[in-house]
Design a protein around this motif. Sequence first.
Motif, PDB file in Angstrom:
ATOM      1  N   ALA A 205      33.710  13.196 -23.022  1.00  0.00           N
ATOM      2  CA  ALA A 205      33.686  14.605 -23.409  1.00  0.00           C
ATOM      3  C   ALA A 205      34.300  14.731 -24.795  1.00  0.00           C
ATOM      4  N   PRO A 206      33.645  15.379 -25.739  1.00  0.00           N
ATOM      5  CA  PRO A 206      34.212  15.530 -27.085  1.00  0.00           C
ATOM      6  C   PRO A 206      35.610  16.136 -27.090  1.00  0.00           C
ATOM      7  N   SER A 207      35.889  17.007 -26.131  1.00  0.00           N
ATOM      8  CA  SER A 207      37.206  17.647 -26.084  1.00  0.00           C
ATOM      9  C   SER A 207      38.309  16.683 -25.671  1.00  0.00           C
ATOM     10  N   ASP A 208      37.945  15.479 -25.192  1.00  0.00           N
ATOM     11  CA  ASP A 208      38.939  14.498 -24.754  1.00  0.00           C
ATOM     12  C   ASP A 208      39.342  13.530 -25.867  1.00  0.00           C
ATOM     13  N   VAL A 209      38.757  13.661 -27.053  1.00  0.00           N
ATOM     14  CA  VAL A 209      39.109  12.782 -28.175  1.00  0.00           C
ATOM     15  C   VAL A 209      39.702  13.637 -29.291  1.00  0.00           C
ATOM     16  N   THR A 210      40.124  12.991 -30.372  1.00  0.00           N
ATOM     17  CA  THR A 210      40.661  13.739 -31.508  1.00  0.00           C
ATOM     18  C   THR A 210      39.537  14.523 -32.185  1.00  0.00           C
ATOM     19  N   VAL A 211      39.756  15.822 -32.367  1.00  0.00           N
ATOM     20  CA  VAL A 211      38.745  16.697 -32.970  1.00  0.00           C
ATOM     21  C   VAL A 211      39.245  17.186 -34.334  1.00  0.00           C
ATOM     22  N   LEU A 212      38.481  16.895 -35.373  1.00  0.00           N
ATOM     23  CA  LEU A 212      38.838  17.282 -36.734  1.00  0.00           C
ATOM     24  C   LEU A 212      37.783  18.241 -37.282  1.00  0.00           C
ATOM     25  N   LEU A 213      38.229  19.357 -37.821  1.00  0.00           N
ATOM     26  CA  LEU A 213      37.308  20.295 -38.464  1.00  0.00           C
ATOM     27  C   LEU A 213      37.201  19.938 -39.938  1.00  0.00           C
ATOM     28  N   GLY A 214      35.972  19.722 -40.412  1.00  0.00           N
ATOM     29  CA  GLY A 214      35.753  19.342 -41.800  1.00  0.00           C
ATOM     30  C   GLY A 214      34.811  20.281 -42.518  1.00  0.00           C
ATOM     31  N   SER A 215      34.654  20.059 -43.809  1.00  0.00           N
ATOM     32  CA  SER A 215      33.793  20.925 -44.611  1.00  0.00           C
ATOM     33  C   SER A 215      33.234  20.154 -45.797  1.00  0.00           C
ATOM     34  N   SER A 216      31.977  20.422 -46.125  1.00  0.00           N
ATOM     35  CA  SER A 216      31.370  19.825 -47.310  1.00  0.00           C
ATOM     36  C   SER A 216      31.253  20.842 -48.441  1.00  0.00           C
ATOM     37  N   ASN A 217      31.469  22.132 -48.121  1.00  0.00           N
ATOM     38  CA  ASN A 217      31.343  23.157 -49.162  1.00  0.00           C
ATOM     39  C   ASN A 217      32.679  23.770 -49.572  1.00  0.00           C
ATOM     40  N   LYS A 218      33.768  23.352 -48.933  1.00  0.00           N
ATOM     41  CA  LYS A 218      35.124  23.812 -49.251  1.00  0.00           C
ATOM     42  C   LYS A 218      35.325  25.315 -49.040  1.00  0.00           C
ATOM     43  N   GLN A 219      34.428  25.920 -48.260  1.00  0.00           N
ATOM     44  CA  GLN A 219      34.537  27.340 -47.966  1.00  0.00           C
ATOM     45  C   GLN A 219      34.599  27.608 -46.469  1.00  0.00           C
ATOM     46  N   GLN A 220      33.819  26.856 -45.694  1.00  0.00           N
ATOM     47  CA  GLN A 220      33.763  27.042 -44.240  1.00  0.00           C
ATOM     48  C   GLN A 220      33.685  25.685 -43.554  1.00  0.00           C
ATOM     49  N   PHE A 221      34.049  25.671 -42.280  1.00  0.00           N
ATOM     50  CA  PHE A 221      33.910  24.450 -41.490  1.00  0.00           C
ATOM     51  C   PHE A 221      32.430  24.264 -41.153  1.00  0.00           C
ATOM     52  N   ASN A 222      31.856  23.151 -41.574  1.00  0.00           N
ATOM     53  CA  ASN A 222      30.442  22.926 -41.264  1.00  0.00           C
ATOM     54  C   ASN A 222      30.183  21.527 -40.697  1.00  0.00           C
ATOM     55  N   ARG A 223      31.274  20.818 -40.377  1.00  0.00           N
ATOM     56  CA  ARG A 223      31.098  19.548 -39.687  1.00  0.00           C
ATOM     57  C   ARG A 223      32.320  19.247 -38.817  1.00  0.00           C
ATOM     58  N   ILE A 224      32.086  18.406 -37.811  1.00  0.00           N
ATOM     59  CA  ILE A 224      33.112  18.075 -36.827  1.00  0.00           C
ATOM     60  C   ILE A 224      33.306  16.565 -36.798  1.00  0.00           C
ATOM     61  N   GLY A 225      34.554  16.121 -36.903  1.00  0.00           N
ATOM     62  CA  GLY A 225      34.873  14.708 -36.772  1.00  0.00           C
ATOM     63  C   GLY A 225      35.444  14.450 -35.387  1.00  0.00           C
ATOM     64  N   LEU A 226      34.944  13.425 -34.715  1.00  0.00           N
ATOM     65  CA  LEU A 226      35.396  13.080 -33.368  1.00  0.00           C
ATOM     66  C   LEU A 226      35.838  11.619 -33.377  1.00  0.00           C
ATOM     67  N   ILE A 227      37.102  11.367 -33.006  1.00  0.00           N
ATOM     68  CA  ILE A 227      37.645  10.008 -33.045  1.00  0.00           C
ATOM     69  C   ILE A 227      38.141   9.599 -31.657  1.00  0.00           C
ATOM     70  N   ALA A 228      37.555   8.524 -31.148  1.00  0.00           N
ATOM     71  CA  ALA A 228      37.996   7.953 -29.872  1.00  0.00           C
ATOM     72  C   ALA A 228      38.935   6.801 -30.203  1.00  0.00           C
ATOM     73  N   ASP A 229      40.211   6.942 -29.871  1.00  0.00           N
ATOM     74  CA  ASP A 229      41.201   5.915 -30.167  1.00  0.00           C
ATOM     75  C   ASP A 229      41.012   4.696 -29.273  1.00  0.00           C
ATOM     76  N   PRO A 230      41.673   3.573 -29.601  1.00  0.00           N
ATOM     77  CA  PRO A 230      41.581   2.382 -28.747  1.00  0.00           C
ATOM     78  C   PRO A 230      41.861   2.711 -27.281  1.00  0.00           C
ATOM     79  N   TYR A 231      41.109   2.103 -26.398  1.00  0.00           N
ATOM     80  CA  TYR A 231      41.167   2.280 -24.944  1.00  0.00           C
ATOM     81  C   TYR A 231      40.427   3.534 -24.465  1.00  0.00           C
ATOM     82  N   ALA A 232      40.036   4.426 -25.371  1.00  0.00           N
ATOM     83  CA  ALA A 232      39.331   5.634 -24.944  1.00  0.00           C
ATOM     84  C   ALA A 232      37.857   5.359 -24.695  1.00  0.00           C
TER      85      ALA A 232
END
Length: 267
Positions: A205-232
């Motif tokens: 589930a995406p909500s079970d990993v690290t969720v980062l809000l990112g942006s390519s236009n520096k004005q609004q959030f338009n992309r999501i980073g999802l990081i599953a750490d070791p063992y996840a």
Amino acid sequence: MRAVLVLASLILVAACGKEEPAPAPTASDAAVATAPASEAPPPAEAVNIKTQNPRYSFSYAYPAAAAGIPALKAQLDNEMAKARAELASIAKEGESAAKAEDFEFNPFDQSTKWTVVTDLPGWLSLKRDYYEFTGGAHGNYGTGALLWDKAAGQARDVLTLFVSKAAFDAALRPAFCNALDKQRAERRGAPVDRNSGDSFDDCLAPSDVTVLLGSSNKQQFNRIGLIADPYAAGPYAEGSYEVTLPVTPALLKAVKPEYRAAFAAGR
């Protein structure tokens, strides 16, 4: 006699009407005149604290963007002090235990580094990378997220910007799991079978990993980073997995109305 008095009066009136000459400006007067009305405060500087002794090594760093927000700086400084105190305490206990059991003590280690994911007009999104060794075969590392609401002057859990975890997961899970499985297959040299019964093959589930809000236009959030750490998403040897996805119309529908203006569809 009257003429003399009149003349004297006229001379006195003329003397009273004259202005005293202005005093010459002093050096201090000149300095005040040329000084700016107000000087801008110096720009904030990134923080990087390091401590090393026979028991432990400790480091904690965060960027200038975070240091420039007093409330956030205070929060991070407090976290840093608490983490260092806890490490010092458990390292002392570990050293005592090693002496009591007559085995070599390996100094403990902990490091935390915050970096900017994106800095928007109303938000600051940070990523945390940490490493910790407190004995054992190897240390452990992982990630975290911090989202600062500049208008409210407080940190917010990323997931609280959405109507529910279920809605967040439903919008991202198919694309996230497909991208995750592609990376796992490349590292393992074999396709991933989600029905294998092995937890390292599960669709997370995406909500079970690290969720980062990112942006390519520096004005609004338009992309999501999802990081599953070791063992996840796999054994320690496989390391962490990172997937970046665009904000989709489906995810926009899952954003709470009061935060909708902070998001935009990505590509």
